[in-house]
Scaffold this motif. Structure first.
Motif, mmCIF file in Angstrom:
data_model
loop_
_atom_site.group_PDB
_atom_site.id
_atom_site.type_symbol
_atom_site.label_atom_id
_atom_site.label_comp_id
_atom_site.label_asym_id
_atom_site.label_seq_id
_atom_site.Cartn_x
_atom_site.Cartn_y
_atom_site.Cartn_z
ATOM 1 N N LEU A 1 41.766 122.597 -62.483
ATOM 2 C CA LEU A 1 40.934 123.571 -61.769
ATOM 3 C C LEU A 1 41.735 124.326 -60.708
ATOM 4 O O LEU A 1 41.173 125.058 -59.898
ATOM 5 C CB LEU A 1 39.740 122.864 -61.114
ATOM 6 C CG LEU A 1 38.785 122.170 -62.084
ATOM 7 C CD1 LEU A 1 37.754 121.342 -61.321
ATOM 8 C CD2 LEU A 1 38.095 123.198 -62.978
ATOM 9 N N ASN A 2 43.053 124.132 -60.723
ATOM 10 C CA ASN A 2 43.982 124.826 -59.825
ATOM 11 C C ASN A 2 43.747 124.574 -58.346
ATOM 12 O O ASN A 2 43.936 125.456 -57.520
ATOM 13 C CB ASN A 2 43.974 126.333 -60.113
ATOM 14 C CG ASN A 2 44.505 126.644 -61.491
ATOM 15 O OD1 ASN A 2 45.486 126.050 -61.932
ATOM 16 N ND2 ASN A 2 43.845 127.552 -62.183
ATOM 17 N N TYR A 3 43.348 123.365 -57.997
ATOM 18 C CA TYR A 3 43.240 122.991 -56.592
ATOM 19 C C TYR A 3 44.640 122.796 -56.019
ATOM 20 O O TYR A 3 45.567 122.421 -56.737
ATOM 21 C CB TYR A 3 42.458 121.684 -56.436
ATOM 22 C CG TYR A 3 40.964 121.830 -56.576
ATOM 23 C CD1 TYR A 3 40.182 122.227 -55.495
ATOM 24 C CD2 TYR A 3 40.332 121.554 -57.778
ATOM 25 C CE1 TYR A 3 38.806 122.349 -55.617
ATOM 26 C CE2 TYR A 3 38.957 121.680 -57.903
ATOM 27 C CZ TYR A 3 38.201 122.074 -56.818
ATOM 28 O OH TYR A 3 36.841 122.190 -56.938
ATOM 29 N N SER A 4 44.790 122.989 -54.711
ATOM 30 C CA SER A 4 46.073 122.742 -54.048
ATOM 31 C C SER A 4 46.287 121.230 -53.948
ATOM 32 O O SER A 4 45.344 120.444 -54.081
ATOM 33 C CB SER A 4 46.081 123.359 -52.656
ATOM 34 O OG SER A 4 45.239 122.615 -51.788
ATOM 35 N N HIS A 5 47.526 120.840 -53.669
ATOM 36 C CA HIS A 5 47.832 119.410 -53.535
ATOM 37 C C HIS A 5 47.056 118.791 -52.374
ATOM 38 O O HIS A 5 46.611 117.653 -52.463
ATOM 39 C CB HIS A 5 49.334 119.184 -53.373
ATOM 40 C CG HIS A 5 50.088 119.465 -54.631
ATOM 41 N ND1 HIS A 5 50.018 118.647 -55.735
ATOM 42 C CD2 HIS A 5 50.907 120.479 -54.977
ATOM 43 C CE1 HIS A 5 50.762 119.137 -56.703
ATOM 44 N NE2 HIS A 5 51.310 120.251 -56.269
ATOM 45 N N GLU A 6 46.890 119.530 -51.300
ATOM 46 C CA GLU A 6 46.128 119.022 -50.159
ATOM 47 C C GLU A 6 44.659 118.829 -50.533
ATOM 48 O O GLU A 6 44.054 117.811 -50.194
ATOM 49 C CB GLU A 6 46.243 119.974 -48.971
ATOM 50 C CG GLU A 6 45.555 119.443 -47.728
ATOM 51 C CD GLU A 6 45.759 120.333 -46.524
ATOM 52 O OE1 GLU A 6 44.830 120.414 -45.703
ATOM 53 O OE2 GLU A 6 46.832 120.951 -46.402
ATOM 54 N N GLN A 7 44.090 119.790 -51.253
ATOM 55 C CA GLN A 7 42.699 119.654 -51.698
ATOM 56 C C GLN A 7 42.547 118.464 -52.641
ATOM 57 O O GLN A 7 41.591 117.701 -52.540
ATOM 58 C CB GLN A 7 42.242 120.931 -52.409
ATOM 59 C CG GLN A 7 42.051 122.119 -51.497
ATOM 60 C CD GLN A 7 41.801 123.394 -52.290
ATOM 61 O OE1 GLN A 7 42.490 123.684 -53.266
ATOM 62 N NE2 GLN A 7 40.802 124.160 -51.854
ATOM 63 N N ILE A 8 43.501 118.313 -53.546
ATOM 64 C CA ILE A 8 43.450 117.198 -54.501
ATOM 65 C C ILE A 8 43.517 115.874 -53.758
ATOM 66 O O ILE A 8 42.750 114.951 -54.052
ATOM 67 C CB ILE A 8 44.575 117.318 -55.547
ATOM 68 C CG1 ILE A 8 44.289 118.504 -56.476
ATOM 69 C CG2 ILE A 8 44.721 116.025 -56.343
ATOM 70 C CD1 ILE A 8 45.420 118.844 -57.423
ATOM 71 N N SER A 9 44.399 115.778 -52.785
ATOM 72 C CA SER A 9 44.504 114.554 -51.990
ATOM 73 C C SER A 9 43.176 114.229 -51.324
ATOM 74 O O SER A 9 42.695 113.093 -51.385
ATOM 75 C CB SER A 9 45.598 114.704 -50.932
ATOM 76 O OG SER A 9 45.603 113.591 -50.068
ATOM 77 N N ASN A 10 42.574 115.234 -50.709
ATOM 78 C CA ASN A 10 41.294 115.019 -50.029
ATOM 79 C C ASN A 10 40.185 114.649 -51.004
ATOM 80 O O ASN A 10 39.322 113.829 -50.688
ATOM 81 C CB ASN A 10 40.895 116.260 -49.224
ATOM 82 C CG ASN A 10 41.806 116.495 -48.037
ATOM 83 O OD1 ASN A 10 42.394 115.565 -47.502
ATOM 84 N ND2 ASN A 10 41.936 117.746 -47.630
ATOM 85 N N LEU A 11 40.201 115.244 -52.190
ATOM 86 C CA LEU A 11 39.167 114.954 -53.180
ATOM 87 C C LEU A 11 39.350 113.578 -53.811
ATOM 88 O O LEU A 11 38.405 112.804 -53.927
ATOM 89 C CB LEU A 11 39.153 116.032 -54.261
ATOM 90 C CG LEU A 11 38.612 117.389 -53.826
ATOM 91 C CD1 LEU A 11 38.959 118.464 -54.852
ATOM 92 C CD2 LEU A 11 37.111 117.319 -53.599
ATOM 93 N N ILE A 12 40.559 113.263 -54.239
ATOM 94 C CA ILE A 12 40.806 112.003 -54.947
ATOM 95 C C ILE A 12 40.611 110.792 -54.039
ATOM 96 O O ILE A 12 40.042 109.791 -54.449
ATOM 97 C CB ILE A 12 42.233 111.970 -55.538
ATOM 98 C CG1 ILE A 12 42.349 112.965 -56.665
ATOM 99 C CG2 ILE A 12 42.572 110.579 -56.060
ATOM 100 C CD1 ILE A 12 43.751 113.078 -57.219
ATOM 101 N N PHE A 13 41.090 110.886 -52.822
ATOM 102 C CA PHE A 13 41.043 109.738 -51.921
ATOM 103 C C PHE A 13 39.904 109.828 -50.907
ATOM 104 O O PHE A 13 39.817 109.011 -50.004
ATOM 105 C CB PHE A 13 42.397 109.569 -51.216
ATOM 106 C CG PHE A 13 43.496 109.253 -52.191
ATOM 107 C CD1 PHE A 13 43.658 107.975 -52.679
ATOM 108 C CD2 PHE A 13 44.347 110.250 -52.648
ATOM 109 C CE1 PHE A 13 44.650 107.674 -53.596
ATOM 110 C CE2 PHE A 13 45.351 109.965 -53.565
ATOM 111 C CZ PHE A 13 45.504 108.676 -54.042
ATOM 112 N N GLY A 14 39.028 110.799 -51.098
ATOM 113 C CA GLY A 14 37.877 110.959 -50.213
ATOM 114 C C GLY A 14 36.731 110.032 -50.588
ATOM 115 O O GLY A 14 36.760 109.351 -51.625
ATOM 116 N N PRO A 15 35.707 110.013 -49.755
ATOM 117 C CA PRO A 15 34.583 109.087 -49.959
ATOM 118 C C PRO A 15 33.856 109.239 -51.290
ATOM 119 O O PRO A 15 33.490 108.248 -51.911
ATOM 120 C CB PRO A 15 33.640 109.408 -48.797
ATOM 121 C CG PRO A 15 34.431 110.198 -47.821
ATOM 122 C CD PRO A 15 35.569 110.811 -48.548
ATOM 123 N N SER A 16 33.656 110.478 -51.757
ATOM 124 C CA SER A 16 32.884 110.646 -52.999
ATOM 125 C C SER A 16 33.648 110.108 -54.211
ATOM 126 O O SER A 16 33.065 109.475 -55.091
ATOM 127 C CB SER A 16 32.487 112.103 -53.209
ATOM 128 O OG SER A 16 33.632 112.916 -53.301
#
Length: 114
Positions: A34-49
């Motif tokens: 989905l072309n997310y940035s590495h920072e966004q991916i980090s926040n999404l993968i390791f985030g609460p949801s």
């Protein structure tokens, strides 16, 4: 998953570590597509949801998931930047969209002379 199974002899992951790492890889591949940035991916993968999603999918408690993630960090499969961003080790993670992979092993043999 097959790629990781082939590497697991080298990685020496427990069953639970393997399952969690596979889920993290799936999430990363999804967000990369989905072309997310590495920072966004980090926040999404390791985030609460995502943690909740992994816990639900694998029937694992928050405490056990945190222990597995700590173990994955110790084994250098999950890395952390200076600004506390987590990410998957790029030497291990491969995107499922690729067609072919090559895995090279380097062995050192020591011969004992009696």
């Amino acid at each position: 998953s097959t790629y990781l199974k082939a590497l697991n002899g080298y990685l020496e992951l427990t069953g639970r570590e393997f399952e969690v790492f596979v889920e993290l890889c799936k999430l990363q591949a999804q967000y990369l597509s989905l072309n997310y940035s590495h920072e966004q991916i980090s926040n999404l993968i390791f985030g609460p949801s995502s943690r909740k999603l992994i816990r639900t999918h694998l029937s694992i408690s928050p405490y056990n998931l945190n222990n597995v993630l700590k173990s994955l960090r110790t084994k250098h499969l999950v890395l952390i930047t200076e600004d506390k961003q987590y990410y998957l080790n790029p030497q291990i993670f491969v995107n499922d969209n690729e067609v072919e992979y090559s895995v090279n092993y380097k062995f050192t043999l020591n011969k004992e002379i009696n």
